[in-house]
Design a protein around this motif. Structure first.
Motif, PDB file in Angstrom:
ATOM      1  N   ALA A  69      -1.264   0.941  -5.854  1.00  0.00           N
ATOM      2  CA  ALA A  69      -0.207   1.130  -4.855  1.00  0.00           C
ATOM      3  C   ALA A  69      -0.116  -0.107  -3.968  1.00  0.00           C
ATOM      4  O   ALA A  69      -0.928  -1.034  -4.070  1.00  0.00           O
ATOM      5  CB  ALA A  69      -0.508   2.369  -4.022  1.00  0.00           C
ATOM      6  N   LYS A  70       0.849  -0.109  -3.053  1.00  0.00           N
ATOM      7  CA  LYS A  70       0.987  -1.219  -2.117  1.00  0.00           C
ATOM      8  C   LYS A  70      -0.247  -1.316  -1.235  1.00  0.00           C
ATOM      9  O   LYS A  70      -0.917  -0.324  -0.959  1.00  0.00           O
ATOM     10  CB  LYS A  70       2.216  -1.017  -1.235  1.00  0.00           C
ATOM     11  N   LYS A  71      -0.505  -2.523  -0.762  1.00  0.00           N
ATOM     12  CA  LYS A  71      -1.679  -2.750   0.083  1.00  0.00           C
ATOM     13  C   LYS A  71      -1.502  -2.118   1.456  1.00  0.00           C
ATOM     14  O   LYS A  71      -0.445  -2.193   2.065  1.00  0.00           O
ATOM     15  CB  LYS A  71      -1.945  -4.243   0.236  1.00  0.00           C
ATOM     16  N   ILE A  72      -2.570  -1.475   1.897  1.00  0.00           N
ATOM     17  CA  ILE A  72      -2.620  -0.901   3.238  1.00  0.00           C
ATOM     18  C   ILE A  72      -3.611  -1.727   4.052  1.00  0.00           C
ATOM     19  O   ILE A  72      -4.724  -1.994   3.590  1.00  0.00           O
ATOM     20  CB  ILE A  72      -3.077   0.569   3.190  1.00  0.00           C
ATOM     21  N   ILE A  73      -3.214  -2.144   5.241  1.00  0.00           N
ATOM     22  CA  ILE A  73      -4.079  -2.937   6.102  1.00  0.00           C
ATOM     23  C   ILE A  73      -4.846  -2.004   7.036  1.00  0.00           C
ATOM     24  O   ILE A  73      -4.256  -1.173   7.726  1.00  0.00           O
ATOM     25  CB  ILE A  73      -3.268  -3.947   6.940  1.00  0.00           C
ATOM     26  N   VAL A  74      -6.160  -2.148   7.043  1.00  0.00           N
ATOM     27  CA  VAL A  74      -7.018  -1.389   7.950  1.00  0.00           C
ATOM     28  C   VAL A  74      -7.530  -2.384   8.988  1.00  0.00           C
ATOM     29  O   VAL A  74      -8.253  -3.321   8.655  1.00  0.00           O
ATOM     30  CB  VAL A  74      -8.204  -0.752   7.187  1.00  0.00           C
ATOM     31  N   PHE A  75      -7.142  -2.187  10.252  1.00  0.00           N
ATOM     32  CA  PHE A  75      -7.509  -3.115  11.318  1.00  0.00           C
ATOM     33  C   PHE A  75      -8.237  -2.343  12.410  1.00  0.00           C
ATOM     34  O   PHE A  75      -7.729  -1.356  12.938  1.00  0.00           O
ATOM     35  CB  PHE A  75      -6.269  -3.796  11.888  1.00  0.00           C
ATOM     36  N   LYS A  76      -9.440  -2.788  12.736  1.00  0.00           N
ATOM     37  CA  LYS A  76     -10.231  -2.159  13.789  1.00  0.00           C
ATOM     38  C   LYS A  76     -10.423  -3.163  14.916  1.00  0.00           C
ATOM     39  O   LYS A  76     -10.662  -4.340  14.662  1.00  0.00           O
ATOM     40  CB  LYS A  76     -11.607  -1.743  13.265  1.00  0.00           C
ATOM     41  N   GLN A  77     -10.331  -2.684  16.149  1.00  0.00           N
ATOM     42  CA  GLN A  77     -10.518  -3.555  17.305  1.00  0.00           C
ATOM     43  C   GLN A  77     -11.059  -2.738  18.467  1.00  0.00           C
ATOM     44  O   GLN A  77     -10.666  -1.607  18.695  1.00  0.00           O
ATOM     45  CB  GLN A  77      -9.185  -4.186  17.716  1.00  0.00           C
ATOM     46  N   ARG A  78     -11.991  -3.338  19.205  1.00  0.00           N
ATOM     47  CA  ARG A  78     -12.501  -2.740  20.429  1.00  0.00           C
ATOM     48  C   ARG A  78     -12.014  -3.606  21.592  1.00  0.00           C
ATOM     49  O   ARG A  78     -12.293  -4.822  21.611  1.00  0.00           O
ATOM     50  CB  ARG A  78     -14.029  -2.691  20.432  1.00  0.00           C
ATOM     51  N   PRO A  79     -11.303  -3.016  22.522  1.00  0.00           N
ATOM     52  CA  PRO A  79     -10.749  -3.835  23.610  1.00  0.00           C
ATOM     53  C   PRO A  79     -11.846  -4.457  24.488  1.00  0.00           C
ATOM     54  O   PRO A  79     -12.858  -3.836  24.769  1.00  0.00           O
ATOM     55  CB  PRO A  79      -9.904  -2.831  24.417  1.00  0.00           C
ATOM     56  N   LYS A  80     -11.630  -5.709  24.859  1.00  0.00           N
ATOM     57  CA  LYS A  80     -12.489  -6.463  25.783  1.00  0.00           C
ATOM     58  C   LYS A  80     -13.889  -6.717  25.240  1.00  0.00           C
ATOM     59  O   LYS A  80     -14.796  -7.061  25.994  1.00  0.00           O
ATOM     60  CB  LYS A  80     -12.590  -5.752  27.145  1.00  0.00           C
ATOM     61  N   LYS A  81     -14.119  -6.528  23.963  1.00  0.00           N
ATOM     62  CA  LYS A  81     -15.452  -6.730  23.385  1.00  0.00           C
ATOM     63  C   LYS A  81     -15.478  -7.825  22.325  1.00  0.00           C
ATOM     64  O   LYS A  81     -16.539  -8.192  21.856  1.00  0.00           O
ATOM     65  CB  LYS A  81     -15.973  -5.432  22.741  1.00  0.00           C
ATOM     66  N   GLY A  82     -14.326  -8.308  21.900  1.00  0.00           N
ATOM     67  CA  GLY A  82     -14.275  -9.351  20.879  1.00  0.00           C
ATOM     68  C   GLY A  82     -14.566  -8.834  19.479  1.00  0.00           C
ATOM     69  O   GLY A  82     -14.912  -9.613  18.597  1.00  0.00           O
ATOM     70  N   ARG A  85     -11.912  -6.399  13.050  1.00  0.00           N
ATOM     71  CA  ARG A  85     -12.157  -6.375  11.602  1.00  0.00           C
ATOM     72  C   ARG A  85     -10.847  -6.071  10.891  1.00  0.00           C
ATOM     73  O   ARG A  85     -10.157  -5.112  11.238  1.00  0.00           O
ATOM     74  CB  ARG A  85     -13.172  -5.283  11.218  1.00  0.00           C
ATOM     75  N   LYS A  86     -10.527  -6.863   9.893  1.00  0.00           N
ATOM     76  CA  LYS A  86      -9.320  -6.650   9.109  1.00  0.00           C
ATOM     77  C   LYS A  86      -9.725  -6.454   7.658  1.00  0.00           C
ATOM     78  O   LYS A  86     -10.497  -7.250   7.119  1.00  0.00           O
ATOM     79  CB  LYS A  86      -8.374  -7.843   9.229  1.00  0.00           C
ATOM     80  N   GLN A  87      -9.203  -5.393   7.059  1.00  0.00           N
ATOM     81  CA  GLN A  87      -9.556  -5.073   5.682  1.00  0.00           C
ATOM     82  C   GLN A  87      -8.321  -4.527   4.979  1.00  0.00           C
ATOM     83  O   GLN A  87      -7.526  -3.797   5.574  1.00  0.00           O
ATOM     84  CB  GLN A  87     -10.671  -4.025   5.660  1.00  0.00           C
ATOM     85  N   GLY A  88      -8.143  -4.843   3.709  1.00  0.00           N
ATOM     86  CA  GLY A  88      -7.027  -4.330   2.922  1.00  0.00           C
ATOM     87  C   GLY A  88      -7.528  -3.370   1.859  1.00  0.00           C
ATOM     88  O   GLY A  88      -8.679  -3.414   1.443  1.00  0.00           O
ATOM     89  N   HIS A  89      -6.644  -2.462   1.426  1.00  0.00           N
ATOM     90  CA  HIS A  89      -7.008  -1.496   0.387  1.00  0.00           C
ATOM     91  C   HIS A  89      -5.794  -1.201  -0.482  1.00  0.00           C
ATOM     92  O   HIS A  89      -4.694  -0.999   0.023  1.00  0.00           O
ATOM     93  CB  HIS A  89      -7.500  -0.193   1.017  1.00  0.00           C
ATOM     94  N   ARG A  90      -6.006  -1.176  -1.805  1.00  0.00           N
ATOM     95  CA  ARG A  90      -4.960  -0.787  -2.745  1.00  0.00           C
ATOM     96  C   ARG A  90      -5.479   0.381  -3.569  1.00  0.00           C
ATOM     97  O   ARG A  90      -6.416   0.224  -4.351  1.00  0.00           O
ATOM     98  CB  ARG A  90      -4.582  -1.949  -3.653  1.00  0.00           C
ATOM     99  N   GLN A  91      -4.879   1.553  -3.390  1.00  0.00           N
ATOM    100  CA  GLN A  91      -5.301   2.757  -4.102  1.00  0.00           C
ATOM    101  C   GLN A  91      -4.803   2.711  -5.543  1.00  0.00           C
ATOM    102  O   GLN A  91      -3.638   2.435  -5.795  1.00  0.00           O
ATOM    103  CB  GLN A  91      -4.753   4.005  -3.397  1.00  0.00           C
TER     104      GLN A  91
END
Length: 119
Positions: A69-82, A85-91
C-alpha cells in the motif's frame, strides 16, 4: 448478493465480479483460493448470519497480485525535549478477484435464489 468474510483477523465485504485487497496471503499469483469463514450472507432483503460461521457457504476467488500500500509516515515528537523520530511503513496486501459466492444447497435456506422458493 454479497458475503462478509473473515480473513487475516479482519472482516471484508465480498461481491461477485469485484476485487478486494486483503491481508497478505501466502498463496502464489493466479492461484485459486477458497474463503470458508463466512460470517454473513446477504441476498437483497434476505440474509443469513453464522454462529460464528455460515455452514456450507464458501467464496471462490483468484489471486491477482501481491503488492504494498501507499507509505504511511509515523512521526513522534516530545515538545521541548528535542525528541523526534520519523519512520515510514508500507503494509503488504493481496488483491483477490471474487469469482463466485457458493451457498448451501438447500431449498429451505433463507439465502437461496428466489426461484428455488417457488417450487
Amino acid at each position: 448478493m454479497y458475503a462478509i468474510v473473515e480473513t487475516g483477523g479482519k472482516q471484508y465485504k465480498l461481491e461477485e465480479g469485484r476485487y478486494v485487497d486483503v491481508e497478505l496471503l501466502e498463496n502464489s499469483v493466479d492461484e485459486k483460493i477458497v474463503f470458508d469463514r463466512i460470517v454473513m450472507l446477504v441476498n437483497g432483503k434476505k440474509s443469513k448470519v453464522g454462529q460464528p460461521y455460515v455452514e456450507g457457504a464458501t467464496v471462490d476467488g483468484t489471486i491477482i497480485k501481491h503488492d504494498k500500500a501507499k507509505k504511511i509516515i509515523v512521526f513522534k515528537q516530545r515538545p521541548k525535549k528535542g525528541y523526534r523520530r520519523k519512520q515510514g511503513h508500507r503494509q503488504q496486501f493481496t488483491r483477490v478477484m471474487v469469482s463466485k459466492i457458493n451457498t448451501k444447497a438447500s431449498k429451505k435456506s433463507a439465502i437461496d435464489s428466489e426461484n428455488a422458493g417457488e417450487e
